[in-house]
Design an enzyme around this catalytic site. Structure first.
Site, PDB file in Angstrom:
ATOM      1  N   ARG A 251       0.841  -1.214   0.000  1.00  0.00           N
ATOM      2  CA  ARG A 251       0.000   0.000   0.000  1.00  0.00           C
ATOM      3  C   ARG A 251       0.873   1.260   0.000  1.00  0.00           C
ATOM      4  O   ARG A 251       0.592   2.241   0.700  1.00  0.00           O
ATOM      5  CB  ARG A 251      -0.932   0.038   1.220  1.00  0.00           C
ATOM      6  CG  ARG A 251      -1.923  -1.072   1.282  1.00  0.00           C
ATOM      7  CD  ARG A 251      -2.936  -1.027   0.123  1.00  0.00           C
ATOM      8  NE  ARG A 251      -3.858  -2.132   0.244  1.00  0.00           N
ATOM      9  CZ  ARG A 251      -3.616  -3.348  -0.233  1.00  0.00           C
ATOM     10  NH1 ARG A 251      -2.489  -3.604  -0.898  1.00  0.00           N
ATOM     11  NH2 ARG A 251      -4.479  -4.308  -0.071  1.00  0.00           N
TER      12      ARG A 251
ATOM     13  N   SER B 154     -10.747  -0.461   3.617  1.00  0.00           N
ATOM     14  CA  SER B 154      -9.905  -0.638   4.817  1.00  0.00           C
ATOM     15  C   SER B 154      -9.476   0.726   5.346  1.00  0.00           C
ATOM     16  O   SER B 154      -8.896   1.511   4.608  1.00  0.00           O
ATOM     17  CB  SER B 154      -8.650  -1.436   4.480  1.00  0.00           C
ATOM     18  OG  SER B 154      -9.008  -2.649   3.888  1.00  0.00           O
TER      19      SER B 154
ATOM     20  N   GLU C 103      -4.942   4.064   6.277  1.00  0.00           N
ATOM     21  CA  GLU C 103      -4.696   3.844   4.846  1.00  0.00           C
ATOM     22  C   GLU C 103      -5.130   5.049   4.003  1.00  0.00           C
ATOM     23  O   GLU C 103      -4.352   5.523   3.176  1.00  0.00           O
ATOM     24  CB  GLU C 103      -5.407   2.573   4.385  1.00  0.00           C
ATOM     25  CG  GLU C 103      -5.003   2.164   2.999  1.00  0.00           C
ATOM     26  CD  GLU C 103      -5.773   0.974   2.468  1.00  0.00           C
ATOM     27  OE1 GLU C 103      -5.606  -0.132   2.998  1.00  0.00           O
ATOM     28  OE2 GLU C 103      -6.527   1.162   1.495  1.00  0.00           O
TER      29      GLU C 103
HETATM   30  C1  LIG Z   1     -15.378  -0.395  -0.626  1.00  0.00           C
HETATM   31  C2  LIG Z   1     -13.912  -0.124  -0.874  1.00  0.00           C
HETATM   32  C3  LIG Z   1     -13.060  -1.188  -1.063  1.00  0.00           C
HETATM   33  C4  LIG Z   1     -11.694  -0.958  -1.308  1.00  0.00           C
HETATM   34  N1  LIG Z   1     -10.892  -2.041  -1.509  1.00  0.00           N
HETATM   35  C5  LIG Z   1      -9.570  -1.864  -1.757  1.00  0.00           C
HETATM   36  C6  LIG Z   1      -8.717  -2.991  -1.975  1.00  0.00           C
HETATM   37  O1  LIG Z   1      -9.159  -4.139  -1.999  1.00  0.00           O
HETATM   38  N2  LIG Z   1      -7.407  -2.745  -2.194  1.00  0.00           N
HETATM   39  C7  LIG Z   1      -6.891  -1.496  -2.236  1.00  0.00           C
HETATM   40  O2  LIG Z   1      -5.680  -1.344  -2.439  1.00  0.00           O
HETATM   41  N3  LIG Z   1      -7.676  -0.409  -2.029  1.00  0.00           N
HETATM   42  C8  LIG Z   1      -8.999  -0.556  -1.795  1.00  0.00           C
HETATM   43  N4  LIG Z   1      -9.809   0.526  -1.578  1.00  0.00           N
HETATM   44  C9  LIG Z   1      -9.215   1.876  -1.576  1.00  0.00           C
HETATM   45  C10 LIG Z   1      -9.342   2.623  -2.931  1.00  0.00           C
HETATM   46  O3  LIG Z   1     -10.351   2.076  -3.721  1.00  0.00           O
HETATM   47  C11 LIG Z   1      -8.043   2.624  -3.722  1.00  0.00           C
HETATM   48  O4  LIG Z   1      -7.008   3.208  -2.974  1.00  0.00           O
HETATM   49  C12 LIG Z   1      -8.170   3.405  -5.044  1.00  0.00           C
HETATM   50  O5  LIG Z   1      -7.001   3.243  -5.815  1.00  0.00           O
HETATM   51  C13 LIG Z   1      -8.435   4.897  -4.834  1.00  0.00           C
HETATM   52  O6  LIG Z   1      -8.781   5.451  -6.077  1.00  0.00           O
HETATM   53  P1  LIG Z   1      -9.519   6.850  -6.182  1.00  0.00           P
HETATM   54  O7  LIG Z   1      -9.526   7.223  -7.622  1.00  0.00           O
HETATM   55  O8  LIG Z   1     -10.831   6.785  -5.524  1.00  0.00           O
HETATM   56  O9  LIG Z   1      -8.522   7.764  -5.363  1.00  0.00           O
HETATM   57  P2  LIG Z   1      -8.837   9.098  -4.555  1.00  0.00           P
HETATM   58  O10 LIG Z   1      -9.509   8.743  -3.276  1.00  0.00           O
HETATM   59  O11 LIG Z   1      -9.524  10.065  -5.447  1.00  0.00           O
HETATM   60  O12 LIG Z   1      -7.349   9.577  -4.259  1.00  0.00           O
HETATM   61  C14 LIG Z   1      -6.516   8.826  -3.391  1.00  0.00           C
HETATM   62  C15 LIG Z   1      -5.128   9.489  -3.343  1.00  0.00           C
HETATM   63  O13 LIG Z   1      -4.523   9.416  -4.646  1.00  0.00           O
HETATM   64  C16 LIG Z   1      -4.246  10.734  -5.146  1.00  0.00           C
HETATM   65  N5  LIG Z   1      -4.540  10.711  -6.591  1.00  0.00           N
HETATM   66  C17 LIG Z   1      -5.704  10.372  -7.194  1.00  0.00           C
HETATM   67  N6  LIG Z   1      -5.564  10.422  -8.531  1.00  0.00           N
HETATM   68  C18 LIG Z   1      -4.290  10.814  -8.776  1.00  0.00           C
HETATM   69  C19 LIG Z   1      -3.524  11.040  -9.963  1.00  0.00           C
HETATM   70  N7  LIG Z   1      -4.041  10.869 -11.181  1.00  0.00           N
HETATM   71  N8  LIG Z   1      -2.238  11.451  -9.825  1.00  0.00           N
HETATM   72  C20 LIG Z   1      -1.680  11.632  -8.605  1.00  0.00           C
HETATM   73  N9  LIG Z   1      -2.350  11.425  -7.448  1.00  0.00           N
HETATM   74  C21 LIG Z   1      -3.644  11.005  -7.542  1.00  0.00           C
HETATM   75  C22 LIG Z   1      -5.180  11.643  -4.389  1.00  0.00           C
HETATM   76  O14 LIG Z   1      -4.692  12.979  -4.364  1.00  0.00           O
HETATM   77  C23 LIG Z   1      -5.214  10.982  -3.024  1.00  0.00           C
HETATM   78  O15 LIG Z   1      -4.076  11.325  -2.276  1.00  0.00           O
HETATM   79  C24 LIG Z   1     -11.185   0.344  -1.345  1.00  0.00           C
HETATM   80  C25 LIG Z   1     -12.061   1.433  -1.145  1.00  0.00           C
HETATM   81  C26 LIG Z   1     -13.416   1.184  -0.931  1.00  0.00           C
HETATM   82  C27 LIG Z   1     -14.355   2.349  -0.750  1.00  0.00           C
END
Ligand SMILES: Cc1cc2nc3c(=O)[nH]c(=O)nc-3n(C[C@H](O)[C@H](O)[C@H](O)COP(=O)(O)OP(=O)(O)OC[C@H]3O[C@@H](n4cnc5c(N)ncnc54)[C@H](O)[C@@H]3O)c2cc1C
Length: 349
Positions: A174, A248, A344
């Site tokens: 992570r 998580s 996380e």
């Molecule tokens: C129900 C649920 C289940 C999940 N299960 C998992 C799992 O199994 N495994 C796992 O690893 N994660 C899991 N996650 C966490 C999450 O889905 C991941 O971390 C995902 O990659 C976040 O994507 P996002 O586009 O929503 O990011 P955001 O929440 O929009 O951003 C997260 C971070 O990344 C940065 N960011 C976003 N886009 C960019 C970009 N293009 N360039 C630079 N920085 C950027 C943001 O500034 C922020 O700091 C889960 C979340 C939920 C709600």
């Protein structure tokens, strides 16, 4: 969202923008400015605007890994670029370049529909492709680092585009260089994945293996693995569209073997997974459950009853309420086990 300037579309900067629908915890925080960008030019314009107005930045994908503690006093840049392109292939692999704004799960479905394999264990993870490398998303025995060839990113200061190889992303559990030495310095604009033409299934994760008892491995397809992962996730994790959450809330703590043996002597049922040499990964959900938090609600925020690692915000309250619950959990896990949990999702502002 864009407006026309002459014949050219320019991004529209929206003031006092409510982010409630843009974060899966459904926190009703306001952004001082908000802009959606569809390509590198619009992204550069947004970066110029932020610099001119001296605004801090929040790069936003699906908002599924952030906690908004309060209103955000800067510019939120919502990455909405689209596109997938095969950039190379050989007998074994296809290299697929995907724009940062693409939805992750839709990419998994697309890969399976096009007989490209490797992403099946990562089915149904919310969020965007561009955010996936930030924390090296992982699930059911597979991490993004196993599949990524390289990524393109724009330097926030210079506006120049840079390529990062898999190695230079310094992926960990992570974790990546974008959460460490290069935190807040780059916007990821595309990710190139190396996908297999012939399936090579990963069924090491016990719950996944259990979905295929009595089925010979040779009869199992990647589509079935994806369906099994989706089934397990739906049974265990609340759908953020119904019960707001960020998955998580804490990372699984990694400790050294000697410390683990001492903890196990006191807690024979402790749940753990193998980690790097001489290290053990503990199940944070088990620690939280043992500390008595599963199903508890404090101030309107709650610990999910099926999975204690997931905190929920059923009443769509300010992020502070969830953070207060997280702080109490962290303290009691520390008092009971001497283990410090690490959050996380990232907190803003
Ligand atoms: C129900 C649920 C289940 C999940 N299960 C998992 C799992 O199994 N495994 C796992 O690893 N994660 C899991 N996650 C966490 C999450 O889905 C991941 O971390 C995902 O990659 C976040 O994507 P996002 O586009 O929503 O990011 P955001 O929440 O929009 O951003 C997260 C971070 O990344 C940065 N960011 C976003 N886009 C960019 C970009 N293009 N360039 C630079 N920085 C950027 C943001 O500034 C922020 O700091 C889960 C979340 C939920 C709600």
């Amino acid at each position: 969202m864009s407006a026309l300037k002459g014949n050219q579309a320019v991004p529209l900067f929206l003031p006092h923008f409510n982010l409630q629908k843009y974060n899966t915890l459904a926190v009703p925080a306001l952004a001082r400015h908000f802009v959606s960008v569809k390509n590198d030019n619009e992204l550069r314009e947004a970066l110029v605007f932020a610099r001119a107005e001296n605004l801090s930045l929040l790069l936003l994908g699906g908002g599924s890994n952030i906690v908004l503690r309060d209103d955000f006093p800067g510019l939120v840049i919502h990455i909405k670029s689209h596109g997938r392109e095969v950039v190379a292939e050989n007998d074994e692999f296809v290299w697929l370049k995907v724009a940062a704004g693409e939805n992750w799960h839709q990419l998994v479905e697309y890969s399976l529909d096009n007989a490209l394999y490797g992403l099946e264990n990562l089915s149904l993870i919310p969020g965007s492709v561009g955010a996936a490398p930030i924390q090296n998303i992982g699930a059911y025995g597979v991490e993004l680092k196993d599949l990524i060839e390289e990524l393109s990113a724009l330097n926030i200061r210079s506006g120049l585009s840079v390529t990062f190889t898999n190695e230079s992303c310094q992926f960990g559990y992570r974790d990546s260089i974008f959460k460490q030495a290069l935190k807040d310095q780059y916007v990821i604009t595309s990710v190139t994945l190396r996908l297999r033409k012939h399936p090579q299934l990963n069924l090491v994760y016990p719950a996944l293996r259990a979905a295929f008892t009595d089925v010979p491995d040779t009869d199992i397809t990647p589509q079935q693995v994806s369906a099994a992962v989706i089934g397990i996730r739906r049974a265990k994790l609340p759908d953020p569209a119904i019960i707001p959450n960020v998955g998580s809330f804490f990372k699984n703590p990694v400790i050294d073997q000697a410390r683990f043996e001492a903890l196990k002597a006191l807690n024979p049922a402790i749940v753990s997974y193998p980690a790097a040499a001489n290290q053990v990964k503990l199940a944070a959900g088990w620690l939280i459950d043992q500390a008595g938090w599963r199903g508890k609600e404090v101030g309107g925020a709650a610990v999910h009853s099926q999975q204690a690692l997931v905190l929920t915000n059923p009443f769509k309250l300010p992020g502070l309420v969830v953070l207060e619950l997280a702080a109490s959990i962290k303290q009691s896990v520390y008092e009971q086990f001497g283990i410090t949990l690490e959050m996380e999702p990232r907190i803003y502002p």
